[in-house]
Enzyme design. Structure first.
Site: not given
Ligand code: URA
Length: 447
Positions: A86, A167, A174, A189, A193
């Protein structure tokens, strides 16, 4: 929790929220007793300004993780490795897309359950890019996600009412309330996930520089450390790569154009920076699964040269309903039908990018959202071939903007003008990967 005012008032005074308050708030999201969006936005804004303690951040992460179903590790072979990557977000950052098929092509034992997000602030999102492919589905129930993973070893999914729904709600708010660049909110966040995927290994690309949420190197270092700490506390082996996000990554920014670049990378014809980052991360996955460096290197080379990585990309996208042939026709016709504005260098010198403005320029044309209900225009985008520090002559093309004839370019051009400067003195480009926070823990080899 219908009324968030007590929590808002506590955060106004920088007081800690209790675990019960955080859990009740997260549990109520998306239910009949959810607080209104304006109160949630207010709470997010105070968290943004006042921060959260480590305990609050961990509680929020866990509450958001368990707002949805967890991937059942037992449904996968004992010797399988569940791995994912990620990024904290950037401009032109499409690395997740080529990485997944490339890794699967080079290893039979790695599974990649990739839960990703849409565009956030000035940065693009993996899910918006995938949804620019006609028919491509990205929303699944956890049981369906697991079946797809068992069959194809890889699947891209967005948050959904079943998968980290908290989220999904907070992320969308956000995005349009200027509350993205907050360490606790980013940690919760991303890890809500990723921890739902029951991973063995997580690679994090933590950006710093102008176009990152954490522009400051030290802040991004804190973010990387916190992300690693929380992931490792949940028994996930986690490496964080701190990478520079100053110039736009690769040749294209814009949802569908990034699909074109993904395919170029998988064919071995991609730009140097996105190709290197994809290969570096893919090599890390393979080595974490026990492959030696040389074998990993040659497997990746073979996966690209033999066309296997490209075939797996096509198979995964078509399994999600995506019509890549139609997408390629749409890209071709965009190049013919969209208007093109060439932005030229105002003087000779050396280009220095400030790509955050380029991200906002893309949003201004509909490549991202300003309001939750905004529809993305997947076809618009930019082509940028000049790399940081490259010599440029007055009048040379810096950028191509692909847009619709009926769109005004005024706001976009104002952003674009702030997105680079031409310096008189030459300077050398910094390395793309600045630092790696490597986990000392080894993978034990499946469950
Ligand atoms: N990626 C995400 O999933 N969440 C964030 O807050 C920033 C980048």
């Amino acid at each position: 929790m219908k009324d968030l005012r007590p929590l808002i008032e506590k955060k106004q005074k920088a007081e800690e929220l209790t675990a019960a308050e955080i859990n009740d708030f997260v549990k109520s999201l998306g239910t009949k007793s959810s607080p209104p969006d304006y109160q949630i936005a207010s709470l997010l804004a105070f968290i943004f300004c006042k921060g959260m303690s480590s305990r609050e951040t961990e509680t929020l992460t866990e509450a958001m993780r368990f707002s949805g179903a967890q991937l059942n590790r037992k449904k996968f072979p004992r010797d399988a490795f569940l791995m994912d990557k990620h990024s904290t977000g950037g401009v032109g950052d499409k690395i997740s897309l080529p990485l997944l098929p490339l890794v699967l092509a080079a290893s039979d034992s790695i599974y990649i359950p990739m839960i990703a997000g849409r565009g956030l602030g000035h940065t693009g999102g993996t899910i918006d890019k995938l949804e620019s492919i006609p028919g491509c589905r990205t929303e699944f129930r956890m049981s369906d996600f697991e079946k797809r993973l068992s069959k194809y070893r890889g699947c891209f999914s967005s948050q959904s009412p079943q998968i980290t729904p908290a989220d999904r709600i907070l992320y969308a708010l956000r995005d349009v309330t200027g509350t993205v660049a907050s360490l606790p909110l980013i940690v919760a966040s991303i890890l809500s996930k990723k921890l739902s995927e029951s991973l063995d290994y997580l690679l994090l690309d933590v950006k710093f520089g102008d176009a990152a949420f954490m522009q400051d190197y030290r802040e991004s270092e804190n973010l990387a450390q916190k992300l690693c700490e929380v992931a490792r506390s949940q028994k996930v082996v986690c490496d964080a790569y701190q990478t520079r996000m100053q110039s736009p990554l690769g040749e294209y920014s814009g949802n569908r154009l990034e699909i074109l670049e993904t395919e170029n990378i998988l064919k071995g014809e991609g730009p140097a920076d996105t190709t290197h980052l994809t290969l570096d991360f893919a090599r890390a996955f393979l080595m974490r699964s026990g492959m030696g460096e040389e074998t990993a290197e040659s497997s990746l080379k073979k996966a690209i040269q033999s066309g296997k990585a490209f075939e797996i990309w096509e198979k995964i996208i078509s399994s999600q309903g995506g019509d890549l042939s139609k997408c390629r026709r749409q890209i071709k016709s965009s190049f013919q039908k969209l208007k093109v504005k060439r932005v030229l260098a105002p003087s000779s010198g050396f280009i220095h990018w400030k790509a955050k403005s380029l991200g906002w320029a893309l949003v201004s044309l509909g490549g991202g959202r300003r309001q939750k209900s905004d529809q993305i225009r997947p076809e618009i985008g930019f082509q940028h071939r000049l790399t940081e520090g490259q010599r440029v002559e007055k009048g040379q093309e810096v950028l191509k903007i692909y847009y619709h004839a009926q769109q005004s370019l005024e706001e976009c051009l104002a952003f674009v003008r702030q997105s680079f400067e031409i310096r008189e003195q030459s300077f050398s480009e910094e390395a793309l990967i600045r630092k790696v926070f490597r986990d000392e823990q080894k993978l034990s080899g499946g469950n």
